[in-house]
Design an enzyme around this catalytic site. Structure first.
Site, PDB file in Angstrom:
ATOM      1  NE  ARG A   1      -2.410  -1.898   3.154  1.00 47.13           N
ATOM      2  CZ  ARG A   1      -2.831  -2.066   4.413  1.00 47.13           C
ATOM      3  NH1 ARG A   1      -3.839  -1.361   4.869  1.00 47.13           N
ATOM      4  NH2 ARG A   1      -2.242  -2.933   5.209  1.00 47.13           N
TER       5      ARG A   1
ATOM      6  CE  LYS B   1      26.195  18.600   4.698  1.00 48.95           C
ATOM      7  NZ  LYS B   1      26.886  18.024   3.541  1.00 48.95           N
TER       8      LYS B   1
END
Ligand code: UD1
Ligand code: CA
Length: 428
Positions: free
Chosen positions: A16, A320
């Site tokens: 799904r 980052k």
């Protein structure tokens, strides 16, 4: 205390999700679902077995790269949850301790709950304990069937349940604690005589009863914790639950979140007291933020970020892998990656650390020592070091290391042509 091993089921298909990526590698805050489960057991067990099947190579690669105390075991074909656990039997032949079984697609379970679950198992002197919870809408879950005296009888799957059984709201959470040497024989005796033609792990409850073992259920109050991911919709819901949990925890511990409805902070981010997080800030991965900082609005921290006390990370700043010392400001519109910034550094608006070389595909470091001041719109081409106290003029492209207390600038000289505008206007 006896030795404890974890068995994590992750071989299923996850149809799904409609994805090329295996379900357990779908991410919440840049961390795969399976990573949450492995992290939640890592302080409890001395070894984890991950059962892999669909996309086994990718899942194995992730586990091997990130979890040294985890082993993957291939289940092929996948004949059900009981069959999945049976794959571990050859690895635990003489094991005398306990095994806890979890699913790789249930990232909201907490270490605290797993600990309480094992304590419950021990306090009851239990041989098999299953975690259950009460759902107003129990559809699709296995139902917990009890005897008249309220003791456990068995678990019945939705597809095998009678209408009376379907009305039962106590469901199987899919988490078990087993005294391994008493249960291990069950796995060669399970049958697939059921609606799905699968070997059900849930049948060990009835098996244990038959063997006169001590079988118990631990009822979990907070049913959010066993929320399983089967679809993209479930993934979004789980992300939201996890975020709310984190923001509440931070606020309880002295962090101001100006707008909890627009702020996203990963579980693995630590923030100290009196720091303020402004709206629309998104923080993913593993990060540490000190005291009295101001973050955002609209800041994006992508992991590997360490910020000391009294720093300001302003709007539209992306960080980052950046280590930032105290009293440093990155005020506006900047990208700072693979960098170390000293104390009292000031970064002007629009500063970029150019950390990536597309030819070599290498990332390099930018180091700015204490008291460095960077003028607006500067590009720092890594690898580069700016020593203590140096200043960089606005609009510079810095490709060389800069000595302490010097000024560097690459700006082209200004050209002024007097009366240019008025003369050109006259011509018209
Ligand atoms: C299972 C339980 C159900 C419980 C529910 C909780 C069984 C028979 N049923 O149902 O009682 O309420 O979990 O979420 O156990 N897997 C394998 N190999 C297989 C089959 C499954 O590794 O051959 C893995 C899946 O990847 C998944 C987990 O086992 O992580 C559960 O399998 P799933 O098919 O989702 O079981 P449910 O039908 O949800
Ligand atoms: Ca499931």
């Amino acid at each position: 205390m006896s030795e404890i091993k974890a068995i994590i089921l992750a071989a299923g298909k996850g149809t799904r999700m409609k994805s090329e990526t295996p379900k357990v590698l779908h991410k919440i805050f840049e961390k795969p679902l399976l990573g949450y489960v492995l992290d939640n057991v890592k302080n409890i067990v001395n070894e984890s077995f991950v059962i892999v099947g669909h996309h086994a190579e990718e899942v194995t690669e992730y586990v091997e790269k990130n979890y040294v105390s985890a082993k993957t075991i291939l289940q092929s074909p996948q004949l059900g949850t009981g069959h999945a656990v049976s794959m571990v039997c050859p690895h635990l032949q003489n094991f005398e301790g306990q095994a806890i079984i979890l699913c790789g697609d249930t990232p909201l379970i907490t270490e605290k709950t797993i600990k309480e679950f094992i304590e419950f198992h021990n306090s009851k002197d239990s041989d098999i304990t299953v975690m259950s919870t009460i759902f107003e809408n129990p559809t699709n879950y296995g139902r917990i069937i009890r005897e008249n005296d309220n003791s456990l009888k068995c678990i019945v799957e939705e597809k095998d349940a009678t209408p009376e059984q379907k009305a039962i709201k106590e469901v199987n959470a899919g988490i078990y604690c087993l005294n391994w040497n008493k249960i291990k024989d069950a796995f060669s005796q399970l049958t697939s005589n059921n609606a799905q033609g699968e070997y059900y792990l849930t049948d060990i409850i009835a098996w244990g009863k038959k063997q006169n073992l001590n079988v118990n259920a631990y009822i979990l109050d907070n049913s959010d914790e066993i929320y399983g991911i089967n679809s993209r919709n479930n993934l979004a819901t789980a992300t939201k639950i996890m975020n709310e949990r984190k923001l509440n925890d931070l606020m309880d511990n002295g962090v101001t979140i100006v707008d909890p409805t627009s702020t996203w902070i990963s579980e693995d981010t630590e923030i100290e007291t009196d720091t303020i997080i402004y709206p629309s800030t998104y923080i993913e991965g593993i990060n540490k933020i000190g005291k009295n900082c101001k973050i955002g609005p609209c800041a994006h921290l992508r992991g590997g970020v360490e910020i000391a006390d009294n720093c300001k990370i302003g709007n539209f700043v992306e960080l980052k892998k950046a280590k930032i010392n105290h009293n440093t400001n990155v005020g506006h519109l900047s990208y700072i990656g693979d960098s170390e910034l000293g104390a009292r550094v000031n970064i002007g608006a629009g500063t970029i650390t150019a950390n990536y070389n597309p030819l070599t595909k290498e990332k390099s470091k930018t180091i700015l020592k204490d008291d460095v001041k960077i003028g607006s719109n500067t590009v720092l081409v890594a690898p580069v070091t700016v020593d203590e106290g140096a200043n960089i003029g606005a609009l510079s492209v810095i490709t060389k290391n800069i000595k302490a207390w010097s000024l560097a600038l690459t700006r082209s000289p200004i050209k002024i042509i007097e009366d240019w505008v008025s003369k050109n206007l006259e011509k018209k």
